[in-house]
Design a protein around this motif. Structure first.
Motif, PDB file in Angstrom:
ATOM      1  N   SER A  15     -50.861  -8.012  -4.971  1.00 25.45           N
ATOM      2  CA  SER A  15     -51.215  -9.404  -5.276  1.00 25.45           C
ATOM      3  C   SER A  15     -50.220 -10.027  -6.255  1.00 25.45           C
ATOM      4  O   SER A  15     -50.246 -11.234  -6.484  1.00 25.45           O
ATOM      5  CB  SER A  15     -52.630  -9.473  -5.863  1.00 25.45           C
ATOM      6  OG  SER A  15     -52.686  -8.617  -6.995  1.00 25.45           O
ATOM      7  N   GLY A  16     -49.350  -9.240  -6.843  1.00 22.53           N
ATOM      8  CA  GLY A  16     -48.381  -9.754  -7.816  1.00 22.53           C
ATOM      9  C   GLY A  16     -47.205 -10.424  -7.133  1.00 22.53           C
ATOM     10  O   GLY A  16     -47.094 -10.422  -5.900  1.00 22.53           O
ATOM     11  N   PHE A  17     -46.312 -10.979  -7.940  1.00 19.24           N
ATOM     12  CA  PHE A  17     -45.201 -11.749  -7.367  1.00 19.24           C
ATOM     13  C   PHE A  17     -44.302 -10.879  -6.479  1.00 19.24           C
ATOM     14  O   PHE A  17     -44.007 -11.236  -5.344  1.00 19.24           O
ATOM     15  CB  PHE A  17     -44.375 -12.394  -8.505  1.00 19.24           C
ATOM     16  CG  PHE A  17     -43.298 -13.271  -7.975  1.00 19.24           C
ATOM     17  CD1 PHE A  17     -43.589 -14.520  -7.473  1.00 19.24           C
ATOM     18  CD2 PHE A  17     -41.982 -12.833  -7.943  1.00 19.24           C
ATOM     19  CE1 PHE A  17     -42.599 -15.335  -6.944  1.00 19.24           C
ATOM     20  CE2 PHE A  17     -40.973 -13.632  -7.421  1.00 19.24           C
ATOM     21  CZ  PHE A  17     -41.292 -14.897  -6.924  1.00 19.24           C
ATOM     22  N   THR A  18     -43.888  -9.727  -6.972  1.00 26.98           N
ATOM     23  CA  THR A  18     -42.965  -8.883  -6.201  1.00 26.98           C
ATOM     24  C   THR A  18     -43.716  -8.092  -5.135  1.00 26.98           C
ATOM     25  O   THR A  18     -43.224  -7.933  -4.018  1.00 26.98           O
ATOM     26  CB  THR A  18     -42.213  -7.908  -7.145  1.00 26.98           C
ATOM     27  OG1 THR A  18     -41.817  -8.622  -8.315  1.00 26.98           O
ATOM     28  CG2 THR A  18     -40.982  -7.343  -6.474  1.00 26.98           C
ATOM     29  N   ARG A  43     -56.120  -4.753  -8.058  1.00 32.55           N
ATOM     30  CA  ARG A  43     -57.351  -4.570  -8.858  1.00 32.55           C
ATOM     31  C   ARG A  43     -58.446  -5.580  -8.498  1.00 32.55           C
ATOM     32  O   ARG A  43     -59.572  -5.442  -8.931  1.00 32.55           O
ATOM     33  CB  ARG A  43     -57.021  -4.666 -10.340  1.00 32.55           C
ATOM     34  CG  ARG A  43     -56.443  -6.009 -10.751  1.00 32.55           C
ATOM     35  CD  ARG A  43     -56.203  -6.072 -12.233  1.00 32.55           C
ATOM     36  NE  ARG A  43     -55.330  -7.196 -12.556  1.00 32.55           N
ATOM     37  CZ  ARG A  43     -55.056  -7.589 -13.766  1.00 32.55           C
ATOM     38  NH1 ARG A  43     -55.559  -6.951 -14.795  1.00 32.55           N
ATOM     39  NH2 ARG A  43     -54.252  -8.616 -13.974  1.00 32.55           N
ATOM     40  N   LYS A  47     -58.491 -11.749  -4.839  1.00 33.11           N
ATOM     41  CA  LYS A  47     -57.088 -12.160  -4.938  1.00 33.11           C
ATOM     42  C   LYS A  47     -56.261 -11.501  -3.832  1.00 33.11           C
ATOM     43  O   LYS A  47     -55.411 -12.140  -3.216  1.00 33.11           O
ATOM     44  CB  LYS A  47     -56.537 -11.797  -6.330  1.00 33.11           C
ATOM     45  CG  LYS A  47     -55.189 -12.408  -6.580  1.00 33.11           C
ATOM     46  CD  LYS A  47     -54.766 -12.306  -8.036  1.00 33.11           C
ATOM     47  CE  LYS A  47     -53.366 -12.855  -8.215  1.00 33.11           C
ATOM     48  NZ  LYS A  47     -52.815 -12.588  -9.534  1.00 33.11           N
ATOM     49  N   SER A  67     -55.759   0.267 -12.938  1.00 26.18           N
ATOM     50  CA  SER A  67     -55.029   1.273 -13.725  1.00 26.18           C
ATOM     51  C   SER A  67     -55.937   1.981 -14.733  1.00 26.18           C
ATOM     52  O   SER A  67     -55.624   3.078 -15.188  1.00 26.18           O
ATOM     53  CB  SER A  67     -53.863   0.617 -14.471  1.00 26.18           C
ATOM     54  OG  SER A  67     -54.349  -0.190 -15.499  1.00 26.18           O
ATOM     55  N   THR A  86     -45.821  -1.876  -7.673  1.00 22.17           N
ATOM     56  CA  THR A  86     -45.180  -2.975  -8.404  1.00 22.17           C
ATOM     57  C   THR A  86     -46.085  -3.422  -9.555  1.00 22.17           C
ATOM     58  O   THR A  86     -46.005  -4.563  -9.989  1.00 22.17           O
ATOM     59  CB  THR A  86     -44.907  -4.169  -7.459  1.00 22.17           C
ATOM     60  OG1 THR A  86     -46.156  -4.574  -6.895  1.00 22.17           O
ATOM     61  CG2 THR A  86     -43.929  -3.804  -6.363  1.00 22.17           C
ATOM     62  N   LEU A 111     -40.504   0.103  -9.336  1.00 23.39           N
ATOM     63  CA  LEU A 111     -39.431  -0.796  -9.770  1.00 23.39           C
ATOM     64  C   LEU A 111     -39.244  -0.710 -11.275  1.00 23.39           C
ATOM     65  O   LEU A 111     -38.782  -1.660 -11.903  1.00 23.39           O
ATOM     66  CB  LEU A 111     -39.781  -2.248  -9.410  1.00 23.39           C
ATOM     67  CG  LEU A 111     -39.811  -2.626  -7.937  1.00 23.39           C
ATOM     68  CD1 LEU A 111     -40.236  -4.088  -7.779  1.00 23.39           C
ATOM     69  CD2 LEU A 111     -38.436  -2.415  -7.306  1.00 23.39           C
ATOM     70  N   PHE A 142     -33.270  -3.793  -7.684  1.00 26.71           N
ATOM     71  CA  PHE A 142     -31.911  -4.133  -8.115  1.00 26.71           C
ATOM     72  C   PHE A 142     -31.469  -3.194  -9.239  1.00 26.71           C
ATOM     73  O   PHE A 142     -30.311  -2.818  -9.324  1.00 26.71           O
ATOM     74  CB  PHE A 142     -31.849  -5.599  -8.554  1.00 26.71           C
ATOM     75  CG  PHE A 142     -30.473  -6.032  -8.955  1.00 26.71           C
ATOM     76  CD1 PHE A 142     -29.411  -5.927  -8.062  1.00 26.71           C
ATOM     77  CD2 PHE A 142     -30.230  -6.539 -10.221  1.00 26.71           C
ATOM     78  CE1 PHE A 142     -28.125  -6.313  -8.426  1.00 26.71           C
ATOM     79  CE2 PHE A 142     -28.952  -6.934 -10.594  1.00 26.71           C
ATOM     80  CZ  PHE A 142     -27.901  -6.822  -9.700  1.00 26.71           C
ATOM     81  N   ASP A 143     -32.400  -2.870 -10.132  1.00 35.41           N
ATOM     82  CA  ASP A 143     -32.122  -1.691 -10.948  1.00 35.41           C
ATOM     83  C   ASP A 143     -32.968  -0.562 -10.350  1.00 35.41           C
ATOM     84  O   ASP A 143     -34.184  -0.687 -10.306  1.00 35.41           O
ATOM     85  CB  ASP A 143     -32.366  -1.883 -12.459  1.00 35.41           C
ATOM     86  CG  ASP A 143     -33.573  -2.707 -12.821  1.00 35.41           C
ATOM     87  OD1 ASP A 143     -33.780  -3.764 -12.229  1.00 35.41           O
ATOM     88  OD2 ASP A 143     -34.308  -2.276 -13.714  1.00 35.41           O
ATOM     89  N   SER A 181     -38.885 -13.146 -12.927  1.00 31.56           N
ATOM     90  CA  SER A 181     -40.338 -13.353 -12.758  1.00 31.56           C
ATOM     91  C   SER A 181     -41.049 -13.098 -14.086  1.00 31.56           C
ATOM     92  O   SER A 181     -40.482 -12.499 -15.009  1.00 31.56           O
ATOM     93  CB  SER A 181     -40.890 -12.385 -11.703  1.00 31.56           C
ATOM     94  OG  SER A 181     -40.890 -11.062 -12.212  1.00 31.56           O
ATOM     95  N   SER A 187     -42.164  -7.031 -18.881  1.00 31.13           N
ATOM     96  CA  SER A 187     -41.701  -5.639 -19.005  1.00 31.13           C
ATOM     97  C   SER A 187     -40.573  -5.529 -20.041  1.00 31.13           C
ATOM     98  O   SER A 187     -40.560  -4.610 -20.860  1.00 31.13           O
ATOM     99  CB  SER A 187     -41.232  -5.108 -17.651  1.00 31.13           C
ATOM    100  OG  SER A 187     -42.314  -5.108 -16.757  1.00 31.13           O
ATOM    101  N   GLY A 315     -47.174 -13.327 -12.246  1.00 27.36           N
ATOM    102  CA  GLY A 315     -47.457 -13.872 -10.908  1.00 27.36           C
ATOM    103  C   GLY A 315     -46.469 -14.942 -10.477  1.00 27.36           C
ATOM    104  O   GLY A 315     -46.471 -15.364  -9.324  1.00 27.36           O
ATOM    105  N   GLY A 353     -33.310  -9.827  -7.854  1.00 30.91           N
ATOM    106  CA  GLY A 353     -34.564  -9.313  -8.417  1.00 30.91           C
ATOM    107  C   GLY A 353     -35.752  -9.328  -7.482  1.00 30.91           C
ATOM    108  O   GLY A 353     -36.701  -8.559  -7.676  1.00 30.91           O
TER     109      GLY A 353
END
Ligand SMILES: NC(=O)c1ccc[n+]([C@@H]2O[C@H](COP(=O)([O-])OP(=O)(O)OC[C@H]3O[C@@H](n4cnc5c(N)ncnc54)[C@H](OP(=O)(O)O)[C@@H]3O)[C@@H](O)[C@H]2O)c1
Length: 405
Positions: A15-18, A43, A47, A67, A86, A111, A142-143, A181, A187, A315, A353
């Motif tokens: 549900s997150g951006f990535t 979670r 959503k 989590s 993610t 990631l 990307f990393d 993002s 992070s 998000g 990214g």
């Protein structure tokens, strides 16, 4: 290790951006009724349903796991061959998932670019994952895929020709277009916060060999570049590259895990190309300012509050137009043992990214689930875990090109 489980892959954090970009990538590329069995997890069921209707369709199964709920993580990891996560910052939300993956012999990819957390995961799980055949693979975006697989590609080519040894590789970011993002910013802030609190974390972050196996944390490489200097190899001014902090350590860990196949005296560093002459120097100095502000903003400070307001929230991230028109162009300046030089390139066809990262992570998960890989296991890097199989997928499906100039 091949297992028959209900799903090949579960994307946790879908549900997150990535995460939703990864789900959208798998849906468009592999569909839902084909050979790849996959599901979206998160979670919050409502959503997840909403995001599923935007990026896939109602045939994609949904799973709820939080989590903080170990039972849900245990169930999640028992149902799939691979968990692709993610959910970040990983240092806040990721540890119990890795515990459950190792316990249930479920391959894992993420990631994470959070050096201090990856160090903890290595210390806690490398030996147990190695002995039970589980592949735990960090840094599959990307990393650090372009860096790790770029060096792998060069070293393989050199080895196949069997004439020279690539002793020193300097990766230079020649061009990049994209955005950040909310999750990535959170992070980065979390790493910063932990480093301010604990000097031992700071030591891991600045140690060039901070992700190498214990007792193998020394070598010829120095700290990552922190100022603007003239670079003889590229004949340009160069400045710091934010991802060097994780990428260089991943490349060095790959070398160590492969029994120093690149050589014990192999040197590797990363920086950003700023240009030639006075213009290049000034551009370099100006471009370091935003990074210096973000990284030096102390938790709770006025500067941090301003940065928090300006940058995206959880998000949020770069829009479709920015992702699709983005790109990156990385050059690898190679010095061989006889002093001769060469240049290789890694190019990505979307913003680093998110557009490109979601394809790289999706292909990593499919590679772990479906490809016939070597038996190597433990807390691994992408090149050590998947090698040629991943290289082929990145070239054929994820829009990356690897070439010599
Ligand atoms: N290495 C790279 O190249 C790269 C590129 C992109 C992103 N990243 C990393 O990927 C991570 C995600 O970034 P993002 O922008 O996608 O972040 P985001 O949009 O904030 O997504 C975070 C996800 O984590 C979920 N989550 C939060 N707390 C949770 C909990 N307690 N239990 C289960 N799920 C929980 C969120 O669920 P809800 O939707 O319910 O809030 C959401 O799905 C970050 O760590 C970022 O640094 C790395």
């Amino acid at each position: 290790m091949k297992k028959t489980r209900e799903f090949d892959i579960i994307i946790w954090g879908a549900s997150g951006f990535t995460g939703r970009l990864v789900a959208n990538y798998l849906f468009n590329k592999y569909g839902i009724n084909g050979d790849l069995k996959w599901a979206m997890a998160g979670r919050n069921l409502d959503k997840l349903k909403l995001i599923r209707s935007e990026v896939a369709n109602e045939n994609v199964p949904l799973i709820v796991a939080d989590s903080n709920d170990e039972v849900s993580l245990n169930d999640l990891t028992k149902r799939a061959s691979v968990i692709c996560t993610t959910v970040g910052p990983y240092a806040k939300y990721g540890s119990k998932l890795v515990d459950a993956c190792v316990e249930n012999k479920t391959h894992y990819c993420d990631l994470a670019g959070e050096v201090q957390w990856i160090r903890k995961i290595i210390d806690k799980h490398h030996e147990s994952a190695k002995s039970n055949g589980t592949k735990i693979v960090n840094c599959c975006g990307f990393d650090s895929i372009p860096s790790d697989m770029g060096v792998y590609f060069i070293q393989n080519d050199v080895r196949n020709k069997n004439i020279k040894i690539a002793k020193h590789i300097e990766m230079r970011v020649a061009g990049v277009s994209g955005g950040i993002s909310g999750g990535t910013y959170e992070s980065l802030s979390h790493v910063n916060e932990e480093a301010h609190k604990d000097k031992n974390i700071f030591k891991v972050l600045i140690n060039p060999y901070g992700l190498n196996p214990g007792g193998e944390q020394e070598g010829l490489d120095k700290y990552d570049l922190r100022s603007v200097v003239f670079d003889k190899s590229s004949k340009n001014w160069i400045g710091p590259f934010i991802m060097a902090a994780i990428n260089t350590k991943i490349v060095r860990r790959s070398n160590a895990l492969n029994g120093y196949s690149y050589g014990k005296d192999f040197k590797y560093d990363e920086a950003t190309l700023c240009g030639k002459g006075l213009f290049g120097r000034i551009k370099g100095i100006i471009s370091t300012i935003p990074l210096a502000i973000i990284m030096s903003a102390k938790p709770g400070s006025f500067v941090k509050k301003i940065v928090d307001k300006i940058l995206p929230k959880a998000g949020e991230g770069p829009d479709k137009n920015k992702r699709e028109n983005g790109f990156y162009n990385l050059r690898f300046y190679i010095t061989y043992d006889d002093g001769s030089k060469d240049v290789a390139k890694v190019i990505g066809d979307m913003d680093p990214g998110y557009g490109s990262t979601s394809k790289m992570l999706g292909e990593t998960a499919v590679c772990l689930a479906k490809d016939q890989l070597s038996d190597v296991s433990g807390v691994l890097t992408p090149s050590v875990a998947m090698g040629d199989k991943l290289l082929i997928r990145l070239k054929n499906n994820a829009g990356l090109t690897f070439s010599f100039k």
